[in-house]
Write an enzyme that holds these catalytic residues in place. Structure first.
Site, PDB file in Angstrom:
ATOM      1  N   PHE A   1     -65.156  32.972 -87.517  1.00 22.05           N
ATOM      2  CA  PHE A   1     -65.207  32.763 -88.945  1.00 22.05           C
ATOM      3  C   PHE A   1     -66.961  31.935 -89.259  1.00 22.05           C
ATOM      4  O   PHE A   1     -67.360  32.184 -88.055  1.00 22.05           O
ATOM      5  CB  PHE A   1     -64.612  30.791 -88.549  1.00 22.05           C
TER       6      PHE A   1
ATOM      7  N   VAL B   1     -66.078  29.977 -83.909  1.00 25.98           N
ATOM      8  CA  VAL B   1     -67.072  29.620 -84.534  1.00 25.98           C
ATOM      9  C   VAL B   1     -68.925  30.230 -84.695  1.00 25.98           C
ATOM     10  O   VAL B   1     -69.469  30.081 -84.066  1.00 25.98           O
ATOM     11  CB  VAL B   1     -66.746  27.982 -85.589  1.00 25.98           C
ATOM     12  N   CYS B   2     -68.903  31.132 -85.563  1.00 23.57           N
ATOM     13  CA  CYS B   2     -70.488  30.912 -85.548  1.00 23.57           C
ATOM     14  C   CYS B   2     -71.659  29.474 -85.739  1.00 23.57           C
ATOM     15  O   CYS B   2     -71.363  28.994 -87.038  1.00 23.57           O
ATOM     16  CB  CYS B   2     -70.818  31.614 -86.652  1.00 23.57           C
ATOM     17  N   VAL B   3     -72.325  29.817 -84.500  1.00 23.11           N
ATOM     18  CA  VAL B   3     -73.007  28.362 -84.587  1.00 23.11           C
ATOM     19  C   VAL B   3     -74.246  28.025 -85.803  1.00 23.11           C
ATOM     20  O   VAL B   3     -73.970  26.886 -86.687  1.00 23.11           O
ATOM     21  CB  VAL B   3     -74.194  28.164 -83.267  1.00 23.11           C
TER      22      VAL B   3
ATOM     23  N   ALA C   1     -72.278  26.821 -89.079  1.00 21.50           N
ATOM     24  CA  ALA C   1     -71.529  25.591 -89.220  1.00 21.50           C
ATOM     25  C   ALA C   1     -72.659  24.797 -89.082  1.00 21.50           C
ATOM     26  O   ALA C   1     -72.637  23.504 -89.632  1.00 21.50           O
ATOM     27  CB  ALA C   1     -70.911  26.032 -87.484  1.00 21.50           C
TER      28      ALA C   1
END
Lengths: 130, 99
Positions: A39, A77-79, A82
């Site tokens: 994501f 999830v891409c840090v 996010a």
């Protein structure tokens, strides 16, 4: 066949999350291995724990969590995406303000390295969104 | 090569670029708002200039969601469901999503 996916758009704004979810259902039914869903950009909103859509419509976030629970699909999830949007996982959240993780069950947070790994490991990589 | 297009031609040049680039044996899959490009109208000439050896597919649930019947589409449009989408992905390499 190993297939990885990338979702770049938020649910409720773009059809990407729905298209990807239906694609995954069909792929699993055909015996393929969905090795990772990454994501990225506004796609991180797919992981929003506090999302509460009306009871008579599909719950996009819950649907992803169930997909992970049932089929073990790795939801990453891409840090950076996010954190820019205030979706903090537990340790960062505690450090910054004591709030609990914003990520729903089944999601984990990581960097672009895992996107690269998916691109290398998977036989096919499909991008949904913009 | 499988080209996956998700925007209609008035939103994006993605389909036009694919039509220009596609060669015999390639396939184009129209999903989401790109299925509007499947409608055969006097204004939409884009798909008419496409090589006959390039297959064009449209995702049936997305056609239905937009009230587009197959009788409104170009004859060359082949409808596929999500299982067909998966099959196209496995049969083509590489797969490219165009925006």
């Amino acid at each position: 066949m190993k297939i990885s996916l990338q979702i770049n758009a938020s649910p409720y704004q773009h059809q990407a999350a729905d298209s990807a979810w239906h694609f995954i259902q069909a792929a699993i039914l055909s015996g393929h291995d969905i090795c990772r869903v990454f994501f990225y950009h506004d796609g991180v909103f797919n992981a929003l724990r506090d999302s509460r859509p009306p009871g008579d419509e599909r719950d996009v976030v819950k649907r992803w969590s169930e997909l992970h629970a049932k089929h073990g699909v790795d939801l990453v999830v891409c840090v950076s995406s996010a954190q820019r949007r205030g979706l903090l996982e537990q340790t960062v959240a505690k450090k910054l303000g004591g709030y609990q993780s914003a990520l729903a069950d089944g999601f984990r947070i990581a960097g672009l390295g895992l996107l690269m790994e998916a691109l290398i490991d998977a036989d096919r990589h499909i991008t949904f969104g913009d | 090569m499988l080209y996956i297009i998700n925007k209609n031609p008035s939103q994006s040049l993605a389909l036009k670029n694919c039509v220009d680039q596609a060669i015999a044996g390639d396939a184009i899959l129209l999903i989401e708002n790109a299925v509007y490009a499947a409608i055969n109208t006097a204004q939409s000439t884009l798909l008419q200039s496409l090589d006959d050896q390039v297959s064009v597919y449209a995702l049936t649930p997305d056609l239905q969601a937009r009230g587009i019947g197959l009788n409104q589409c170009y004859a060359r449009i082949e409808p596929v469901d999500y299982a067909g989408f998966v099959m196209l992905v496995t049969e083509h390499q590489p797969v490219r999503s165009c925006f």
